[in-house]
Design an enzyme around this catalytic site. Structure first.
Site, short mmCIF file in Angstrom:
data_model
loop_
_atom_site.label_atom_id
_atom_site.label_comp_id
_atom_site.label_asym_id
_atom_site.label_seq_id
_atom_site.Cartn_x
_atom_site.Cartn_y
_atom_site.Cartn_z
N CYS A 2 17.42 -45.69 -67.42
CA CYS A 2 17.24 -44.40 -67.00
C CYS A 2 16.31 -43.71 -68.23
CB CYS A 2 18.50 -43.72 -66.81
SG CYS A 2 19.59 -44.68 -65.82
N ARG A 27 9.76 -47.37 -68.04
CA ARG A 27 11.02 -47.63 -68.29
C ARG A 27 11.96 -48.34 -67.17
NH1 ARG A 27 12.55 -45.64 -73.30
NH2 ARG A 27 14.68 -46.22 -73.10
N TRP A 74 18.34 -45.61 -62.99
CA TRP A 74 18.56 -47.12 -62.77
C TRP A 74 19.71 -47.42 -62.48
CZ3 TRP A 74 19.65 -52.03 -65.10
CH2 TRP A 74 18.94 -52.91 -64.84
N ASN A 100 22.32 -40.90 -69.11
CA ASN A 100 21.97 -42.35 -69.54
C ASN A 100 23.05 -42.83 -70.17
OD1 ASN A 100 19.42 -41.69 -68.60
ND2 ASN A 100 18.32 -42.12 -70.56
N GLY A 101 23.46 -44.09 -69.61
CA GLY A 101 24.46 -44.64 -70.47
C GLY A 101 25.62 -45.09 -69.13
N GLU A 481 9.26 -68.11 -73.95
CA GLU A 481 8.54 -66.94 -73.87
C GLU A 481 7.56 -66.96 -72.65
OE1 GLU A 481 8.96 -64.03 -74.35
OE2 GLU A 481 7.55 -62.80 -74.25
N LYS A 485 7.90 -64.84 -69.32
CA LYS A 485 6.82 -63.82 -68.83
C LYS A 485 6.52 -63.99 -67.61
CE LYS A 485 6.63 -61.17 -71.22
NZ LYS A 485 7.62 -61.03 -72.32
N GLU A 488 9.27 -62.85 -65.14
CA GLU A 488 9.68 -61.29 -64.89
C GLU A 488 8.60 -60.59 -64.18
OE1 GLU A 488 10.41 -59.45 -68.69
OE2 GLU A 488 8.91 -60.62 -69.53
N HIS A 504 15.86 -85.43 -70.06
CA HIS A 504 17.46 -85.28 -69.99
C HIS A 504 17.85 -84.67 -68.78
CE1 HIS A 504 17.78 -87.20 -73.98
NE2 HIS A 504 16.75 -86.60 -74.41
N LYS A 603 12.95 -51.29 -69.25
CA LYS A 603 12.14 -51.58 -70.47
C LYS A 603 13.33 -51.68 -71.55
CE LYS A 603 8.77 -51.88 -73.45
NZ LYS A 603 8.28 -53.30 -73.38
C1 F6R Z 1 10.67 -59.04 -71.62
C2 F6R Z 1 11.39 -57.93 -72.49
C3 F6R Z 1 12.80 -58.00 -72.78
C4 F6R Z 1 13.34 -57.55 -73.94
C5 F6R Z 1 14.81 -57.34 -74.33
C6 F6R Z 1 15.10 -56.70 -75.61
O1 F6R Z 1 9.49 -59.05 -71.52
O2 F6R Z 1 10.70 -57.00 -72.95
O3 F6R Z 1 13.50 -59.20 -72.60
O4 F6R Z 1 12.63 -58.21 -75.13
O5 F6R Z 1 15.51 -56.73 -73.31
O6 F6R Z 1 14.51 -55.66 -75.82
P1 F6R Z 1 14.37 -54.99 -77.28
O7 F6R Z 1 13.11 -55.74 -77.94
O8 F6R Z 1 13.96 -53.57 -77.09
O9 F6R Z 1 15.49 -55.10 -78.04
#
Ligand code: F6R
Length: 608
Positions: A2, A27, A74, A100-101, A481, A485, A488, A504, A603
């Site tokens: 949010c 975000r 959100w 937020n929260g 990773e 990527k 997502e 396995h 985000k």
């Molecule tokens: C994926 C992504 C998330 C963040 C995760 C941790 O592309 O961005 O998996 O890496 O939510 O976020 P931070 O790095 O802000 O602690």
């Protein structure tokens, strides 16, 4: 997650609030709303994008005023509906609140408030909080917010206003970021500095359990027990252009392509070639602890966890200190054993991830020295650690993290070399690594020049719904990773794992034409990766190999090859991840998805 924007000043608040909401769009959110104070309170909300809210606002022409609050939501409590969107009001429509929260004890509070005759129209925790503030109000909004904050548990960043005090905003925070920007005759409060910098670069971050009352004469910050506190006002280093697209189609694309420049910035002034050492000012406070360290624990979530996993390999390999990496969400709840001389490293782009922050607190309470590897300056993790190293990659707007991942790996590499050098590494050995590290940005540039080739290869396979990413050693986390990527932003199902693990069980999935991406660059386990490639192809898998330039053999065993320049193995993740980022980007674009606003993603995840 949010987003909050609030304005109090001399100018019409609405355009400023809308512009602020747009800057927070990255975000992730599902609905939006604004409230303006002008005599009474006016609230307009909508489901969907800020542009939908803007359309709706056109039908409300009398909405004006120089004080207002706005929000992108959100959903956590209650479904995605206009009613559940923020701002929320009390049942008398005298108070409005953005939040937020998560308020954890909201159902208990709700029952008490209902017994006192209060009526609720939504299922949200935020409506309970604004009603509690209304119930506690005795003519002073600041005091009512302080009193409410003393009663709630959970996390919050809030801004509240009240029709009885039309020239006042009250903000408060616990566990969720909130900043106050101080302009000339105006204040902008926001959950993210990107919504502030268009107006002022002077700002302060509210601390946990702090409340800030703002009116046009100035502001006052206090604890929730009403002890006055002086905030640390700073200059925001964020440039407005850094938050803009600058000719690219998407932020993610921009951030992938600016990696050579930002990694140069990460390394700048930190590699002392002459003395063969790393200079990291942020580690000075714990230099003795680094020499004595008997164990590193790295903790993070998501992409940051993958860079932390690479950190685990780096610290054992280059610093020769036992290291382990763990999901912050698991670490904090498993009663972890912290022995003497343990250093916990929290890795995070935002510095606000709730699980990472809690894991850090848990480790610190059990006696560990804490170290933050963080991008956002002044964020919660940076304030709660004994020492830290910033990534210096600039604001990351793309929801799918790319440049922050590279920045995290670069910083962890420097921490590992620095620790190794303080313990046993010779200046010559260190100088060789530094020379190689210095060349990494140019090598990333070379990979980016092959973007068209990556695009062509990717586009041939975007109709396939299942992909595998396999790697060994340093490139096992890179495989994870790559898979993250892809899933997502393109919504293709992808798994990343150690190449040896395939045999396995997951090998059962491989069928005709299934794309299997191998990290097959030169390294200690190259031959073993070749065997895994052979096993995959013999079962009909379509092998896309990320390989070292000049490797003539790989072309005869893989179906397609994406090239990366050669480098020492510990530095290879800084290169091998780049084609995988490009691959995910081009797959999402080709499948017609909004790369910067992936479905269901936020985000920064500031709730557990
Ligand atoms: C994926 C992504 C998330 C963040 C995760 C941790 O592309 O961005 O998996 O890496 O939510 O976020 P931070 O790095 O802000 O602690």
């Amino acid at each position: 997650m949010c987003g909050i924007v609030a304005y109090l000043g001399e100018q019409p608040a609405l355009p400023i609030l809308i512009e602020g909401l747009k800057r927070l769009e990255y975000r992730g959110y599902d609905s939006a709303g604004v409230a303006l104070l002008n005599g009474g309170l006016k609230v307009v909300k909508s489901v969907g994008r800020v542009s939908v809210l803007e359309e709706k606002l056109k039908q409300t022409p009398d909405l004006c005023g120089t004080v207002g609050i706005a929000h992108t939501r959100w959903a956590t409590h209650g479904s995605v509906t206009e009613l559940n969107a923020h701002p929320h009001s009390d049942d008398q429509h005298r108070f409005v609140l953005v939040h937020n929260g998560i308020i954890e004890n909201y159902s208990t509070l709700k029952k008490v408030l209902e017994e006192r005759g209060r009526v609720f129209e939504t299922e949200t925790d935020t409506e309970v909080l604004v009603t509690l503030i209304a119930e506690l109000y005795e003519g002073d909004l600041e005091k009512a917010v302080q009193a409410a904050a003393r009663e709630v548990t959970g996390a919050y960043a809030i801004v509240c206003c009240c029709a009885d005090e039309p020239g006042v905003l009250v903000a408060a925070r616990k566990g969720s970021p909130l900043m106050v920007g101080i302009g000339a005759d105006e204040f902008v409060v926001a959950s993210d500095p990107s919504a502030i910098v268009a107006h002022t670069s002077r700002a302060f971050a509210l601390d946990d359990y702090n409340v800030c009352r703002i009116d046009k004469t100035g502001f006052r910050t206090s604890t929730i027990d009403n002890h006055e506190v002086s905030p640390k006002v700073m200059e925001l280093e964020l440039e407005l252009e850094e938050t803009e697209l600058g000719g690219f189609d998407h932020y993610m694309q921009k951030e992938i392509f600016e990696q050579p420049r930002v990694i140069r910035n990460t390394l700048r002034g930190r590699l002392d070639h002459k003395e063969g050492r790393i200079v990291l000012g942020g580690l000075t406070e714990i230099s003795k602890e680094l020499v004595k360290a008997r164990r590193f624990i790295l903790t993070a979530q998501g992409t940051a966890l993958h860079s932390a996993m690479i950190g685990e390999y780096l610290l054992e390999d280059l610093a020769k200190v036992p290291a382990e990496c763990e999901y912050a969400s698991e670490f904090r709840y498993r009663n972890p054993i912290i022995e003497e001389n343990t250093i916990v490293i929290a890795v995070s782009q935002s510095g606000e991830t709730a699980d990472t922050l809690s894991a850090l607190h848990e480790a610190r309470d059990r006696g560990a020295t804490s170290l933050g590897v963080v991008n956002v300056v002044g964020s919660s993790i940076t304030r709660d650690t004994d020492a830290g190293v910033y990534l210096r990659v600039g604001p990351e707007i793309g929801v799918a993290s790319t440049k922050a991942f590279l920045g995290q790996v670069a910083v962890l590499t420097m921490i590992a070399i620095h620790t190794g050098r303080r313990r046993f590494m010779s200046p010559d050995e260190c100088a060789t690594l530094l020379r190689e590290l210095d060349q990494i940005p140019d090598k990333i540039e070379r990979i980016l020049q092959t973007a068209e080739a990556v695009k062509r290869v990717t586009e041939q396979h975007i109709h396939k719904e299942n992909w595998l990413f396999l790697g060994r050693g340093y490139n096992y986390p890179v495989a994870m990773e790559g898979a993250l990527k892809l899933k997502e932003i393109s919504y293709i199902h992808a798994e990343g794992m150690p190449a040896a693990e395939m045999k396995h069980g997951p090998i059962a999935l491989i069928n005709d034409g299934m794309p299997v991406v191998f990290l097959a660059n030169r390294g200690r386990q190259y031959d073993k990766v070749l065997s895994n490639i052979a096993e995959t192809r013999s079962r009909g898998g379509h092998v896309i190999a990320v390989a070292t330039e000049g490797d003539t053999h790989i072309e005869s065993v893989a179906d397609e090859v994406l090239w990366v320049p050669d480098c020492p193995e510990p530095l290879s993740p800084l290169l091998t991840v780049v084609p995988l980022q490009l691959m995910a980007y081009y797959a999402a674009v080709a499948r017609g998805h909004d790369v910067d606003k992936p479905r269901n993603l936020a985000k920064s995840v500031t709730v557990e």
